[in-house]
Design a protein around this motif. Structure first.
Motif, PDB file in Angstrom:
ATOM      1  N   LYS A  60      22.808 -11.576   4.208  1.00  0.00           N
ATOM      2  CA  LYS A  60      22.042 -11.277   5.420  1.00  0.00           C
ATOM      3  C   LYS A  60      22.207 -12.381   6.449  1.00  0.00           C
ATOM      4  O   LYS A  60      22.624 -13.500   6.137  1.00  0.00           O
ATOM      5  CB  LYS A  60      20.562 -11.093   5.091  1.00  0.00           C
ATOM      6  N   SER A  61      21.864 -12.049   7.669  1.00  0.00           N
ATOM      7  CA  SER A  61      21.871 -13.028   8.740  1.00  0.00           C
ATOM      8  C   SER A  61      20.958 -14.195   8.393  1.00  0.00           C
ATOM      9  O   SER A  61      19.915 -14.027   7.759  1.00  0.00           O
ATOM     10  CB  SER A  61      21.394 -12.373  10.041  1.00  0.00           C
ATOM     11  N   LEU A  62      21.368 -15.390   8.797  1.00  0.00           N
ATOM     12  CA  LEU A  62      20.538 -16.571   8.570  1.00  0.00           C
ATOM     13  C   LEU A  62      19.530 -16.792   9.687  1.00  0.00           C
ATOM     14  O   LEU A  62      18.832 -17.802   9.709  1.00  0.00           O
ATOM     15  CB  LEU A  62      21.434 -17.812   8.435  1.00  0.00           C
ATOM     16  N   GLU A  63      19.458 -15.857  10.606  1.00  0.00           N
ATOM     17  CA  GLU A  63      18.473 -15.944  11.679  1.00  0.00           C
ATOM     18  C   GLU A  63      17.070 -16.060  11.081  1.00  0.00           C
ATOM     19  O   GLU A  63      16.705 -15.322  10.155  1.00  0.00           O
ATOM     20  CB  GLU A  63      18.548 -14.705  12.562  1.00  0.00           C
ATOM     21  N   GLN A  64      16.257 -16.978  11.586  1.00  0.00           N
ATOM     22  CA  GLN A  64      14.925 -17.212  11.037  1.00  0.00           C
ATOM     23  C   GLN A  64      14.085 -15.943  11.113  1.00  0.00           C
ATOM     24  O   GLN A  64      14.058 -15.248  12.127  1.00  0.00           O
ATOM     25  CB  GLN A  64      14.236 -18.339  11.799  1.00  0.00           C
ATOM     26  N   GLY A  65      13.408 -15.642  10.004  1.00  0.00           N
ATOM     27  CA  GLY A  65      12.523 -14.478   9.967  1.00  0.00           C
ATOM     28  C   GLY A  65      13.207 -13.167   9.668  1.00  0.00           C
ATOM     29  O   GLY A  65      12.550 -12.124   9.670  1.00  0.00           O
ATOM     30  N   HIS A  66      14.506 -13.195   9.384  1.00  0.00           N
ATOM     31  CA  HIS A  66      15.210 -11.942   9.068  1.00  0.00           C
ATOM     32  C   HIS A  66      15.154 -11.701   7.565  1.00  0.00           C
ATOM     33  O   HIS A  66      15.906 -12.303   6.805  1.00  0.00           O
ATOM     34  CB  HIS A  66      16.665 -12.006   9.552  1.00  0.00           C
ATOM     35  N   ASN A  67      14.237 -10.841   7.138  1.00  0.00           N
ATOM     36  CA  ASN A  67      14.068 -10.480   5.727  1.00  0.00           C
ATOM     37  C   ASN A  67      14.119  -8.962   5.617  1.00  0.00           C
ATOM     38  O   ASN A  67      13.083  -8.295   5.491  1.00  0.00           O
ATOM     39  CB  ASN A  67      12.735 -11.013   5.179  1.00  0.00           C
ATOM     40  N   PRO A  68      15.315  -8.381   5.702  1.00  0.00           N
ATOM     41  CA  PRO A  68      15.434  -6.920   5.764  1.00  0.00           C
ATOM     42  C   PRO A  68      14.900  -6.232   4.514  1.00  0.00           C
ATOM     43  O   PRO A  68      14.877  -6.805   3.419  1.00  0.00           O
ATOM     44  CB  PRO A  68      16.940  -6.700   5.920  1.00  0.00           C
ATOM     45  N   LEU A  69      14.473  -4.985   4.690  1.00  0.00           N
ATOM     46  CA  LEU A  69      13.947  -4.178   3.607  1.00  0.00           C
ATOM     47  C   LEU A  69      15.095  -3.504   2.864  1.00  0.00           C
ATOM     48  O   LEU A  69      15.968  -2.894   3.486  1.00  0.00           O
ATOM     49  CB  LEU A  69      12.998  -3.126   4.168  1.00  0.00           C
ATOM     50  N   VAL A  70      15.097  -3.624   1.535  1.00  0.00           N
ATOM     51  CA  VAL A  70      16.084  -2.936   0.697  1.00  0.00           C
ATOM     52  C   VAL A  70      15.352  -1.831  -0.048  1.00  0.00           C
ATOM     53  O   VAL A  70      14.409  -2.095  -0.808  1.00  0.00           O
ATOM     54  CB  VAL A  70      16.751  -3.903  -0.305  1.00  0.00           C
ATOM     55  N   GLN A  71      15.756  -0.585   0.174  1.00  0.00           N
ATOM     56  CA  GLN A  71      15.099   0.561  -0.445  1.00  0.00           C
ATOM     57  C   GLN A  71      15.797   0.908  -1.761  1.00  0.00           C
ATOM     58  O   GLN A  71      17.021   1.028  -1.815  1.00  0.00           O
ATOM     59  CB  GLN A  71      15.127   1.747   0.513  1.00  0.00           C
ATOM     60  N   ILE A  72      15.011   1.070  -2.816  1.00  0.00           N
ATOM     61  CA  ILE A  72      15.519   1.401  -4.144  1.00  0.00           C
ATOM     62  C   ILE A  72      15.425   2.912  -4.307  1.00  0.00           C
ATOM     63  O   ILE A  72      14.327   3.478  -4.288  1.00  0.00           O
ATOM     64  CB  ILE A  72      14.701   0.680  -5.231  1.00  0.00           C
ATOM     65  N   THR A  73      16.554   3.575  -4.439  1.00  0.00           N
ATOM     66  CA  THR A  73      16.580   5.032  -4.377  1.00  0.00           C
ATOM     67  C   THR A  73      16.342   5.685  -5.728  1.00  0.00           C
ATOM     68  O   THR A  73      16.430   5.055  -6.774  1.00  0.00           O
ATOM     69  CB  THR A  73      17.936   5.507  -3.824  1.00  0.00           C
ATOM     70  N   ASP A  74      16.060   6.948  -5.705  1.00  0.00           N
ATOM     71  CA  ASP A  74      15.957   7.912  -6.822  1.00  0.00           C
ATOM     72  C   ASP A  74      15.254   7.368  -8.063  1.00  0.00           C
ATOM     73  O   ASP A  74      15.653   7.647  -9.200  1.00  0.00           O
ATOM     74  CB  ASP A  74      17.324   8.501  -7.183  1.00  0.00           C
ATOM     75  N   GLY A  75      14.187   6.607  -7.861  1.00  0.00           N
ATOM     76  CA  GLY A  75      13.360   6.169  -8.973  1.00  0.00           C
ATOM     77  C   GLY A  75      13.929   5.058  -9.825  1.00  0.00           C
ATOM     78  O   GLY A  75      13.378   4.752 -10.893  1.00  0.00           O
ATOM     79  N   ALA A  76      15.018   4.425  -9.407  1.00  0.00           N
ATOM     80  CA  ALA A  76      15.591   3.327 -10.185  1.00  0.00           C
ATOM     81  C   ALA A  76      14.654   2.121 -10.166  1.00  0.00           C
ATOM     82  O   ALA A  76      13.837   1.959  -9.256  1.00  0.00           O
ATOM     83  CB  ALA A  76      16.957   2.938  -9.624  1.00  0.00           C
ATOM     84  N   LEU A  77      14.770   1.286 -11.189  1.00  0.00           N
ATOM     85  CA  LEU A  77      14.024   0.032 -11.245  1.00  0.00           C
ATOM     86  C   LEU A  77      14.949  -1.118 -10.861  1.00  0.00           C
ATOM     87  O   LEU A  77      16.160  -1.036 -11.022  1.00  0.00           O
ATOM     88  CB  LEU A  77      13.474  -0.204 -12.646  1.00  0.00           C
ATOM     89  N   LEU A  78      14.350  -2.181 -10.358  1.00  0.00           N
ATOM     90  CA  LEU A  78      15.108  -3.382 -10.014  1.00  0.00           C
ATOM     91  C   LEU A  78      14.453  -4.568 -10.700  1.00  0.00           C
ATOM     92  O   LEU A  78      13.242  -4.776 -10.584  1.00  0.00           O
ATOM     93  CB  LEU A  78      15.124  -3.594  -8.503  1.00  0.00           C
ATOM     94  N   TYR A  79      15.260  -5.371 -11.430  1.00  0.00           N
ATOM     95  CA  TYR A  79      14.773  -6.530 -12.159  1.00  0.00           C
ATOM     96  C   TYR A  79      15.250  -7.777 -11.431  1.00  0.00           C
ATOM     97  O   TYR A  79      16.434  -8.065 -11.382  1.00  0.00           O
ATOM     98  CB  TYR A  79      15.291  -6.495 -13.594  1.00  0.00           C
ATOM     99  N   LEU A  80      14.287  -8.501 -10.836  1.00  0.00           N
ATOM    100  CA  LEU A  80      14.640  -9.626  -9.967  1.00  0.00           C
ATOM    101  C   LEU A  80      13.526 -10.651 -10.011  1.00  0.00           C
ATOM    102  O   LEU A  80      12.346 -10.305  -9.870  1.00  0.00           O
ATOM    103  CB  LEU A  80      14.845  -9.120  -8.533  1.00  0.00           C
ATOM    104  N   ASN A  81      13.894 -11.926 -10.220  1.00  0.00           N
ATOM    105  CA  ASN A  81      12.927 -13.026 -10.197  1.00  0.00           C
ATOM    106  C   ASN A  81      11.757 -12.783 -11.152  1.00  0.00           C
ATOM    107  O   ASN A  81      10.595 -13.006 -10.814  1.00  0.00           O
ATOM    108  CB  ASN A  81      12.397 -13.244  -8.769  1.00  0.00           C
ATOM    109  N   ASN A  82      12.096 -12.299 -12.363  1.00  0.00           N
ATOM    110  CA  ASN A  82      11.094 -12.039 -13.404  1.00  0.00           C
ATOM    111  C   ASN A  82      10.066 -10.991 -12.995  1.00  0.00           C
ATOM    112  O   ASN A  82       8.953 -10.950 -13.516  1.00  0.00           O
ATOM    113  CB  ASN A  82      10.363 -13.337 -13.794  1.00  0.00           C
TER     114      ASN A  82
END
Length: 319
Positions: A60-82
């Motif tokens: 992602k852009s290193l521009e300050q405050g840029h924290n884009p939304l990532v959408q998790i589709t079709d009911g999948a789970l995401l395992y991140l940072n415990n």
């Protein structure tokens, strides 16, 4: 420019070339994707379109405050940072690499044992409308929901010489209703629509800054804040957002009549065993301060925006 900063950063780390994406676009499989500052969100590929071991690489852009939304589709789970995510998450790290493991997404150093343990429980937080798909092995979820608050009214401005000026501050907006600890029976694969009502905006003040001296009379009323919307969890929970605070009134010689605070949001539907609670009158966005000017400097202020609503869903896989 943010892109130029990223170009240098990406080149140093050997992740070029990359494909810049637009808002809402699906991430490419096995091809690095770049989310420029103008890209507010992206989507993970649907599982039916990918094979086990497929990867997505996001920078992602290193521009300050840029924290884009990532959408998790079709009911999948995401395992991140415990943690386990479903529905969506905000990308805060400069680069993220995810691998599809057959039922969800994980970072490369997330072992099979970690995945199995993490999959046993999770939490999904919604601050925007979407839907929750019940993971496999889950028969019960616990829901907390809070509707947004109404916005505060703007402050009035009154100035006079030689008369006496009177100006009111805006009143607070009302707070939204909530339902806590709702235990709901579900089946794996159920899709529960989530509606997050908008928070109420703050009412504008006239905002005039007066200097001292002179013969004048001048009155401006503050604007009302905004009502908050309705937050809903399927057909089970429907809660009302707080109502708007009123804009302050200004007058000369005779004080204006008192104005009411914003009304509380109420619980409209609660088909659960959760604890239902209406909001509080005046418990939302704060009213803006007034200005009464007679020979000195003075400025009125806008009301504050009401707090946003949310829905939080927790689950555990059956033993």
């Amino acid at each position: 420019m943010a892109v130029n900063t990223f170009d240098l950063w990406a080149e140093q780390r050997g992740i070029l070339p990359f494909k810049p994406l637009q808002t809402g676009q699906v991430l490419l499989v096995n091809e690095p994707c770049f989310l420029p500052y103008e890209c507010a969100s992206c989507r993970l590929p649907e599982r039916k379109d990918i094979a086990i071991g497929a990867q997505v690489i996001i920078a992602k852009s290193l521009e300050q405050g840029h924290n884009p939304l990532v959408q998790i589709t079709d009911g999948a789970l995401l395992y991140l940072n415990n943690q386990v995510y479903t529905g969506q998450f905000n990308l805060t790290s400069p680069e993220l690499r995810l691998i599809y493991n057959g039922f969800g997404w994980q970072v490369p150093n997330f072992s099979a044992t970690d995945t199995q343990n993490a999959a046993r429980s999770g939490i999904a937080n919604f601050t925007a409308s979407g839907s929750f798909t019940v993971p496999a092995g889950v028969s019960e979820i616990v829901v907390d929901a809070k509707a947004a608050d109404g916005g505060g009214g703007g402050g009035a401005y009154a100035a006079a010489y030689p008369s006496q000026p009177y100006a009111q501050s805006g009143t607070n907006g009302g707070s939204g209703a909530k339902v806590k600890g709702a235990t709901i029976a579900v089946s794996a694969g159920d899709i529960i629509p989530i509606t997050i009502g908008a928070h109420g905006g703050g009412g504008s003040a006239y905002g005039y800054w007066a200097s001292s001296g002179g013969n004048f009379s001048f009155v401006r009323h503050g604007m009302d804040g905004g009502d908050a919307g309705i937050t809903q969890v399927g057909e089970l929970i429907r809660i009302e957002g707080g109502k708007r605070g009123r804009g302050g009134q200004g007058a000369l010689d005779v004080p204006p009549s008192p104005i009411a605070t914003g009304k509380a949001g109420t619980v409209l539907v609660n088909n659960t065993n959760g604890t239902a609670q209406d909001g509080e009158d005046g418990g939302g966005g704060k009213g803006g301060g007034a200005a009464q000017h007679r020979g000195g400097n003075a400025q009125s202020y806008s009301g504050s925006t009401g707090a946003a609503g949310y829905v939080s869903i927790q689950w555990e896989v059956n033993a």
